[in-house]
Design an enzyme around this catalytic site. Sequence first.
Site, short mmCIF file in Angstrom:
data_model
loop_
_atom_site.label_atom_id
_atom_site.label_comp_id
_atom_site.label_asym_id
_atom_site.label_seq_id
_atom_site.Cartn_x
_atom_site.Cartn_y
_atom_site.Cartn_z
N CYS A 20 0.84 -1.19 0.00
CA CYS A 20 0.00 0.00 0.00
C CYS A 20 0.89 1.25 0.00
O CYS A 20 1.99 1.25 0.56
CB CYS A 20 -0.91 0.01 1.23
SG CYS A 20 -2.06 1.42 1.23
N ASP A 22 0.41 3.82 1.65
CA ASP A 22 0.33 4.42 2.99
C ASP A 22 1.74 4.73 3.54
O ASP A 22 2.62 3.87 3.51
CB ASP A 22 -0.39 3.43 3.92
CG ASP A 22 -0.79 4.07 5.24
OD1 ASP A 22 0.09 4.61 5.93
OD2 ASP A 22 -1.98 4.00 5.59
N ARG A 59 2.81 4.85 6.37
CA ARG A 59 3.20 4.07 7.55
C ARG A 59 3.72 2.69 7.21
O ARG A 59 4.05 1.91 8.10
CB ARG A 59 2.00 3.96 8.51
CG ARG A 59 1.53 5.30 9.03
CD ARG A 59 0.17 5.20 9.67
NE ARG A 59 -0.85 4.84 8.70
CZ ARG A 59 -2.14 4.67 8.99
NH1 ARG A 59 -2.54 4.82 10.24
NH2 ARG A 59 -3.01 4.35 8.06
N HIS A 77 -2.13 -4.05 4.91
CA HIS A 77 -1.97 -3.65 6.31
C HIS A 77 -3.32 -3.40 6.94
O HIS A 77 -4.26 -2.96 6.25
CB HIS A 77 -1.07 -2.41 6.42
CG HIS A 77 -1.67 -1.16 5.85
ND1 HIS A 77 -2.22 -0.16 6.63
CD2 HIS A 77 -1.81 -0.74 4.57
CE1 HIS A 77 -2.66 0.80 5.84
NE2 HIS A 77 -2.44 0.48 4.59
N CYS A 130 -6.18 0.03 6.84
CA CYS A 130 -5.94 0.62 5.51
C CYS A 130 -7.10 1.56 5.13
O CYS A 130 -8.26 1.15 5.09
CB CYS A 130 -5.81 -0.50 4.47
SG CYS A 130 -5.48 0.12 2.81
#
Length: 210
Positions: A42, A44, A46, A98, A101
């Site tokens: 992803c 993202d 993080r 994750h 999400c």
Amino acid sequence: MKVLKELFDSNKKWAEKVKKDNPAFFSQLSEQQDPDILWIGCADSRVPANEIVNVRPGNIFVHRNLANVVVHTDLNCLSVIQYAVEVLKVKHIIVCGHYGCGGIRAAMESKSHGLIDNWLRHIKDVYRFHQNQIESIEDLDARADKLCELNVMEQVANVCHTTILQNAWQAKQDITVQGWIYNINDGILKDLDICISGPDEIAHIQRLKE
Ligand code: CO
């Protein structure tokens, strides 16, 4: 340079530290890369691939997009997979989702999010395939977590269904496709125990004969 100067400063410090630990690091890597792994994750912030498995540049070839989706008409993702399989000859492809999400959460809503709705539809399809299983879970957070996992499994299958993987397996190239999920609450990766290593393990309707 008025904006983001701190990033250039921190880059210099990082490069110095890496060179101190291994003076030949950049000169070796600049000649060639030889990663064993393609990571599809992803976008993202993080979930940075190299950092969460604690490896330096050169070890993982990475493709990231919203909610780690593999779509069979996405030239971007397919080009990455083709390069990784045919040129870099990676041994493993990991689809890593994750928990928590935002893309998965958004796909569970009925509200419109603009252009991105077209991307989220792929995740809504995953929901529809597993609707009974997902809706049997009462707690909404647990429901979203389940969809995060199911989405990884679906994208693993999508990687395996590409002509790229099927051709590689037919040519006896050793390559596995696996599904993992990362917990942003504790930084721990979980193996979803899905590991596909040949065309016999995919749905027969998707299997292509020579
Ligand atoms: Co995400």
